[in-house]
Enzyme design. Sequence first.
Site, PDB file in Angstrom:
ATOM      1  N   LEU A   1     -16.581  12.820 -41.392  1.00  0.00           N
ATOM      2  CA  LEU A   1     -16.967  11.459 -41.777  1.00  0.00           C
ATOM      3  C   LEU A   1     -17.610  10.658 -40.649  1.00  0.00           C
ATOM      4  O   LEU A   1     -17.807   9.450 -40.770  1.00  0.00           O
ATOM      5  CB  LEU A   1     -15.753  10.710 -42.352  1.00  0.00           C
ATOM      6  CG  LEU A   1     -15.130  11.371 -43.593  1.00  0.00           C
ATOM      7  CD1 LEU A   1     -13.931  10.578 -44.073  1.00  0.00           C
ATOM      8  CD2 LEU A   1     -16.151  11.551 -44.701  1.00  0.00           C
ATOM      9  N   CYS A   2     -17.956  11.326 -39.550  1.00  0.00           N
ATOM     10  CA  CYS A   2     -18.641  10.643 -38.450  1.00  0.00           C
ATOM     11  C   CYS A   2     -20.130  10.510 -38.746  1.00  0.00           C
ATOM     12  O   CYS A   2     -20.735  11.387 -39.362  1.00  0.00           O
ATOM     13  CB  CYS A   2     -18.457  11.420 -37.145  1.00  0.00           C
ATOM     14  SG  CYS A   2     -16.828  11.251 -36.419  1.00  0.00           S
ATOM     15  N   HIS A   3     -20.709   9.403 -38.285  1.00  0.00           N
ATOM     16  CA  HIS A   3     -22.137   9.155 -38.453  1.00  0.00           C
ATOM     17  C   HIS A   3     -22.930   9.876 -37.369  1.00  0.00           C
ATOM     18  O   HIS A   3     -22.457   9.981 -36.228  1.00  0.00           O
ATOM     19  CB  HIS A   3     -22.428   7.648 -38.331  1.00  0.00           C
ATOM     20  CG  HIS A   3     -21.849   6.840 -39.419  1.00  0.00           C
ATOM     21  ND1 HIS A   3     -20.541   6.414 -39.415  1.00  0.00           N
ATOM     22  CD2 HIS A   3     -22.389   6.375 -40.573  1.00  0.00           C
ATOM     23  CE1 HIS A   3     -20.291   5.719 -40.503  1.00  0.00           C
ATOM     24  NE2 HIS A   3     -21.401   5.676 -41.226  1.00  0.00           N
TER      25      HIS A   3
ATOM     26  N   MET B   1     -15.130   8.906 -31.045  1.00  0.00           N
ATOM     27  CA  MET B   1     -15.037  10.314 -31.436  1.00  0.00           C
ATOM     28  C   MET B   1     -15.970  11.191 -30.609  1.00  0.00           C
ATOM     29  O   MET B   1     -15.642  12.332 -30.286  1.00  0.00           O
ATOM     30  CB  MET B   1     -15.308  10.496 -32.932  1.00  0.00           C
ATOM     31  CG  MET B   1     -14.243   9.875 -33.825  1.00  0.00           C
ATOM     32  SD  MET B   1     -12.548  10.363 -33.397  1.00  0.00           S
ATOM     33  CE  MET B   1     -12.626  12.122 -33.618  1.00  0.00           C
ATOM     34  N   GLU B   2     -17.110  10.651 -30.226  1.00  0.00           N
ATOM     35  CA  GLU B   2     -18.042  11.403 -29.392  1.00  0.00           C
ATOM     36  C   GLU B   2     -17.449  11.642 -28.008  1.00  0.00           C
ATOM     37  O   GLU B   2     -17.551  12.753 -27.462  1.00  0.00           O
ATOM     38  CB  GLU B   2     -19.381  10.668 -29.306  1.00  0.00           C
ATOM     39  CG  GLU B   2     -20.209  10.739 -30.572  1.00  0.00           C
ATOM     40  CD  GLU B   2     -19.671   9.944 -31.759  1.00  0.00           C
ATOM     41  OE1 GLU B   2     -20.131  10.194 -32.883  1.00  0.00           O
ATOM     42  OE2 GLU B   2     -18.795   9.058 -31.574  1.00  0.00           O
TER      43      GLU B   2
ATOM     44  N   ASP C   1     -12.511  28.897 -21.843  1.00  0.00           N
ATOM     45  CA  ASP C   1     -13.288  30.085 -22.196  1.00  0.00           C
ATOM     46  C   ASP C   1     -13.871  30.763 -20.964  1.00  0.00           C
ATOM     47  O   ASP C   1     -13.827  31.988 -20.842  1.00  0.00           O
ATOM     48  CB  ASP C   1     -14.406  29.707 -23.162  1.00  0.00           C
ATOM     49  CG  ASP C   1     -15.234  30.915 -23.568  1.00  0.00           C
ATOM     50  OD1 ASP C   1     -14.641  31.916 -24.045  1.00  0.00           O
ATOM     51  OD2 ASP C   1     -16.469  30.870 -23.417  1.00  0.00           O
TER      52      ASP C   1
END
Length: 161
Positions: free
Chosen positions: A75-77, A113-114, A128
Amino acid sequence: MNQLSHLNHAGEANMVDVTDKAVTLRQARAEAYLSLNEHTLTLITEGKHPKGDVFAVARIAGIQAAKKTWDLIPLCHPLMLSKVEVVLTPLTDPSRIHIETLCRLSGQTGVEMEALTAASVAALTLYDMCKAVQKDMVIESIRLVEKQGGKSGDYQGKRYD
Protein backbone atom coordinates in the site's frame (compact mmCIF):
# COMPACT_ATOMS: atom_id res chain seq x y z
CA MET A 1 -10.70 6.34 17.47
CA ASN A 2 -9.66 7.64 14.03
CA GLN A 3 -10.73 5.61 11.03
CA LEU A 4 -7.81 3.68 9.59
CA SER A 5 -6.78 5.39 6.37
CA HIS A 6 -5.75 2.17 4.58
CA LEU A 7 -9.27 0.73 4.73
CA ASN A 8 -12.08 1.72 2.39
CA HIS A 9 -15.77 2.06 3.33
CA ALA A 10 -16.17 -1.74 3.10
CA GLY A 11 -13.20 -2.42 5.40
CA GLU A 12 -10.97 -3.61 2.56
CA ALA A 13 -7.28 -2.76 2.24
CA ASN A 14 -6.94 0.27 0.00
CA MET A 15 -4.19 2.67 -1.06
CA VAL A 16 -4.72 6.08 0.52
CA ASP A 17 -5.66 8.88 -1.87
CA VAL A 18 -3.15 11.70 -1.32
CA THR A 19 -4.30 13.81 -4.26
CA ASP A 20 -5.54 16.68 -2.10
CA LYS A 21 -2.62 16.69 0.35
CA ALA A 22 -0.18 19.58 0.19
CA VAL A 23 3.31 19.02 -1.18
CA THR A 24 5.70 19.54 1.76
CA LEU A 25 9.26 18.63 2.66
CA ARG A 26 9.36 15.22 4.33
CA GLN A 27 12.31 13.38 5.76
CA ALA A 28 12.87 10.19 7.75
CA ARG A 29 15.81 8.44 9.35
CA ALA A 30 15.91 4.76 10.28
CA GLU A 31 18.53 2.44 11.70
CA ALA A 32 19.43 -1.20 12.15
CA TYR A 33 22.35 -3.13 13.58
CA LEU A 34 24.14 -6.24 12.40
CA SER A 35 25.91 -8.08 15.21
CA LEU A 36 28.87 -10.12 14.01
CA ASN A 37 32.12 -11.45 15.36
CA GLU A 38 35.32 -9.45 15.51
CA HIS A 39 37.02 -11.52 12.79
CA THR A 40 34.27 -10.82 10.24
CA LEU A 41 34.22 -7.13 11.10
CA THR A 42 38.00 -6.95 10.70
CA LEU A 43 37.81 -8.60 7.26
CA ILE A 44 35.31 -5.94 6.19
CA THR A 45 37.09 -2.90 7.64
CA GLU A 46 40.53 -3.95 6.41
CA GLY A 47 39.25 -4.64 2.89
CA LYS A 48 40.16 -8.33 3.10
CA HIS A 49 36.68 -9.84 2.82
CA PRO A 50 36.63 -12.53 0.09
CA LYS A 51 33.57 -10.93 -1.55
CA GLY A 52 35.17 -7.51 -1.89
CA ASP A 53 33.81 -4.17 -0.71
CA VAL A 54 30.93 -5.32 1.48
CA PHE A 55 29.99 -1.79 2.54
CA ALA A 56 29.75 -0.52 -1.06
CA VAL A 57 27.38 -3.31 -2.04
CA ALA A 58 25.21 -2.85 1.09
CA ARG A 59 25.07 0.92 0.56
CA ILE A 60 23.89 0.54 -3.06
CA ALA A 61 21.38 -2.16 -2.04
CA GLY A 62 19.90 0.14 0.61
CA ILE A 63 19.55 3.02 -1.85
CA GLN A 64 17.96 0.75 -4.43
CA ALA A 65 15.57 -0.69 -1.84
CA ALA A 66 14.37 2.77 -0.79
CA LYS A 67 13.54 3.52 -4.43
CA LYS A 68 11.62 0.24 -4.75
CA THR A 69 9.67 0.37 -1.49
CA TRP A 70 6.39 0.97 -3.33
CA ASP A 71 7.03 -2.28 -5.23
CA LEU A 72 7.67 -4.28 -2.03
CA ILE A 73 5.13 -2.91 0.46
CA PRO A 74 1.64 -3.28 -1.08
CA LEU A 75 0.00 0.00 0.00
CA CYS A 76 2.99 2.34 -0.32
CA HIS A 77 2.95 5.06 -2.97
CA PRO A 78 5.67 5.33 -5.62
CA LEU A 79 7.73 8.33 -4.55
CA MET A 80 10.15 10.69 -6.26
CA LEU A 81 12.87 10.60 -3.62
CA SER A 82 15.27 13.52 -3.79
CA LYS A 83 17.80 12.05 -1.30
CA VAL A 84 18.65 8.58 -0.07
CA GLU A 85 21.66 8.11 2.16
CA VAL A 86 22.98 4.92 3.74
CA VAL A 87 25.75 5.25 6.34
CA LEU A 88 27.49 2.11 7.61
CA THR A 89 29.56 2.46 10.76
CA PRO A 90 31.66 -0.37 12.21
CA LEU A 91 31.48 -0.53 16.01
CA THR A 92 33.51 -2.49 18.54
CA ASP A 93 32.59 -3.71 22.00
CA PRO A 94 30.26 -5.23 21.04
CA SER A 95 31.26 -6.02 17.48
CA ARG A 96 28.53 -4.82 15.13
CA ILE A 97 27.69 -2.55 12.22
CA HIS A 98 25.36 0.41 12.66
CA ILE A 99 23.22 1.09 9.58
CA GLU A 100 21.62 4.53 9.39
CA THR A 101 19.48 5.69 6.50
CA LEU A 102 18.00 9.02 5.46
CA CYS A 103 15.25 9.54 2.89
CA ARG A 104 13.97 12.95 1.80
CA LEU A 105 11.52 14.41 -0.71
CA SER A 106 9.02 17.15 -1.35
CA GLY A 107 5.77 15.30 -1.70
CA GLN A 108 2.32 14.39 -0.46
CA THR A 109 3.20 11.40 1.70
CA GLY A 110 5.92 10.43 4.14
CA VAL A 111 9.14 8.50 3.61
CA GLU A 112 9.28 6.43 6.81
CA MET A 113 8.79 3.15 4.98
CA GLU A 114 11.50 4.01 2.47
CA ALA A 115 14.01 4.72 5.26
CA LEU A 116 13.06 1.50 7.09
CA THR A 117 13.25 -0.55 3.88
CA ALA A 118 16.68 0.90 3.07
CA ALA A 119 17.99 -0.01 6.54
CA SER A 120 16.49 -3.50 6.37
CA VAL A 121 17.84 -4.33 2.93
CA ALA A 122 21.27 -2.89 3.70
CA ALA A 123 21.37 -5.18 6.79
CA LEU A 124 20.21 -8.17 4.75
CA THR A 125 22.85 -7.43 2.13
CA LEU A 126 25.59 -7.26 4.78
CA TYR A 127 24.37 -10.64 6.03
CA ASP A 128 24.32 -12.08 2.51
CA MET A 129 27.83 -10.82 1.74
CA CYS A 130 29.23 -12.23 5.00
CA LYS A 131 27.34 -15.51 5.45
CA ALA A 132 30.14 -17.54 3.83
CA VAL A 133 32.46 -16.32 6.61
CA GLN A 134 29.98 -16.31 9.51
CA LYS A 135 26.47 -17.72 9.72
CA ASP A 136 25.43 -16.68 13.24
CA MET A 137 25.16 -12.94 12.61
CA VAL A 138 22.06 -11.20 13.98
CA ILE A 139 20.09 -8.34 12.42
CA GLU A 140 18.46 -6.33 15.18
CA SER A 141 16.78 -3.12 16.28
CA ILE A 142 15.36 -2.00 12.95
CA ARG A 143 13.48 1.17 13.82
CA LEU A 144 12.39 4.64 12.81
CA VAL A 145 14.75 7.13 14.42
CA GLU A 146 12.96 10.32 13.37
CA LYS A 147 10.62 11.81 10.84
CA GLN A 148 9.87 15.37 9.84
CA GLY A 149 6.93 16.88 8.00
CA GLY A 150 3.46 15.80 7.11
CA LYS A 151 0.08 16.02 8.80
CA SER A 152 1.12 14.00 11.87
CA GLY A 153 4.08 16.31 12.53
CA ASP A 154 7.59 15.47 13.63
CA TYR A 155 8.65 12.37 15.52
CA GLN A 156 11.86 11.78 17.46
CA GLY A 157 12.54 8.25 18.67
CA LYS A 158 14.28 7.46 21.96
CA ARG A 159 18.05 6.98 21.86
CA TYR A 160 19.07 3.46 22.90
CA ASP A 161 22.86 3.62 22.58
